[in-house]
Scaffold this active site. Structure first.
Site, short mmCIF file in Angstrom:
data_model
loop_
_atom_site.label_atom_id
_atom_site.label_comp_id
_atom_site.label_asym_id
_atom_site.label_seq_id
_atom_site.Cartn_x
_atom_site.Cartn_y
_atom_site.Cartn_z
N VAL A 77 10.69 -7.26 9.55
CA VAL A 77 11.82 -6.35 9.75
C VAL A 77 11.47 -5.38 10.88
CG1 VAL A 77 13.30 -4.61 8.70
CG2 VAL A 77 12.50 -6.55 7.34
N HIS A 128 9.18 -3.38 3.48
CA HIS A 128 8.83 -3.57 2.07
C HIS A 128 10.09 -3.83 1.25
CE1 HIS A 128 5.56 -0.67 3.46
NE2 HIS A 128 4.85 -1.69 3.00
N ARG A 179 2.12 2.58 9.37
CA ARG A 179 1.30 3.25 10.39
C ARG A 179 2.12 3.77 11.57
NH1 ARG A 179 -2.94 -0.69 8.70
NH2 ARG A 179 -4.65 0.57 7.87
N MET A 234 0.84 -1.21 0.00
CA MET A 234 0.00 0.00 0.00
C MET A 234 0.87 1.25 0.00
SD MET A 234 -3.44 -0.85 2.05
CE MET A 234 -2.82 -0.63 3.71
N SER A 277 6.26 -0.45 10.21
CA SER A 277 4.91 -0.35 9.65
C SER A 277 4.72 1.06 9.11
CB SER A 277 3.88 -0.61 10.75
OG SER A 277 2.59 -0.20 10.33
#
Ligand code: AMP
Length: 307
Positions: A176, A37, A187, A30, A185
């Site tokens: 990670v 990522h 967030r 996202m 994250s």
């Protein structure tokens, strides 16, 4: 690096890659990309030849009162991360491109989605499986890389691909973490410095549970109680769940045996965070998969080291 935002273009690029004998790897995200990522991109780079990263904040997987509108976005920054990781193609479609009209067809994986995050987010996983099924249909035969950070999502997507004979091999990659243990994250960007400090109790409590298993504790209820106790000592954090389940099929586990997923979700201020560890107990002893620590800063390419 190619950057496309049309479905037809991505499909054509992937088909052309396969026609040239290349294995296609896909990393669905996202966006607001971080080292978690990037570790997936590196896994894809290592195992496949044509690496696609998809960036799409999928409205279907957000509940009515969730953070769809405020979800952090930074396409320019994301493209820079992908470029550094040697990604071949970024796909960042608009909502209208992915959902030109409200879909009458959605994908529902039962049972696996009923508990853990599915309990508080009843429509979430249908949104995830529907968009991932669409991405798999667009990308075609490939290897898809998902983080174990979202352990339930990984189990659900793996089961969907298997049940529907989708031509995609789903690969799980380690969590990670920041140096202090916080699971990375997108967030985390919502957290104030004080909230971020409080949030560390989640990873610490999971570590304590692992230590408990290493120390011989096998009673899942007692381990869960240990986690609950630690988190309740931090008033800024509200535990949504602590669950200990079979890591493969997510069935509840009362006595730790085989691979156990110890998973938590909690709220820190207005931010919902999740984290987990996997402990394996067999005849040769106890091993734990608690993830890897990011080396960002020490290494410009941001490699990771096991913890
Ligand atoms: P998201 O952008 O949050 O939807 O995540 C996209 C993919 O990255 C999912 O497969 C996640 O599990 C994975 N991911 C997110 N955070 C981490 C992390 N800290 N470590 C490993 N994978 C992650």
């Amino acid at each position: 690096m190619l950057h496309v935002d049309r479905i037809a273009d991505l499909r054509a690029k992937c088909e052309r890659a396969r026609d040239s004998g290349l294995r296609v790897g896909v990393v669905p995200t996202m966006g607001y990309l971080h080292e978690g990522h990037r570790s997936l991109m590196r896994a894809a780079r290592a195992e496949t030849d044509f690496v696609v990263v998809t960036i799409f904040v999928n409205p279907l997987q957000f509940g009515a009162n969730e953070d769809l509108d405020t979800y952090p976005r930074d396409l320019a920054g994301d493209l820079a991360h992908c470029e550094v990781e040697g990604v071949d193609c970024v796909f960042s479609p608009s909502v209208a491109e992915m959902y030109p009209r409200p879909p009458l067809t959605t994908v529902h994986v039962s049972d696996l989605t009923a508990n853990l995050c599915g309990a508080a987010r009843p429509t979430h996983f249908d949104g995830v499986t529907t968009v991932v099924a669409k991405l798999f249909a667009i990308v075609g035969p490939s290897v898809a890389f998902f983080g174990r950070k979202d352990a339930q999502q990984l189990a659900v997507v793996t089961r969907m691909a298997d049940d529907l004979n989708l031509p995609v091999e789903v690969v799980g990659c380690p969590i990670v973490r920041e140096r202090d243990g916080l699971a990375m994250s997108s967030r985390n960007a919502y957290l104030s410095p004080r909230e971020r400090e409080s949030a560390l109790v989640l990873s610490r409590a999971l570590r304590r549970a692992v230590d408990g298993v290493v120390g011989g504790e096998r009673d899942a209820a007692l381990l869960a109680e240990l986690v609950r106790g630690m988190v309740s000592a931090v008033p800024e954090v509200t535990l949504e769940y602590i669950e200990i389940r079979d890591a493969h099929d997510l069935t509840p586990m009362t006595v730790i045996d085989g691979s156990a997923l110890i998973a938590v979700a909690g709220r820190v201020g207005g931010t919902r965070l999740i984290d987990n560890v996997i402990v394996r107990v067999d005849d040769s002893g106890v091993t734990a998969d608690v993830g890897v620590v990011s080396n960002v800063g020490a290494d410009a390419l941001g490699s990771t080291t096991p913890v």
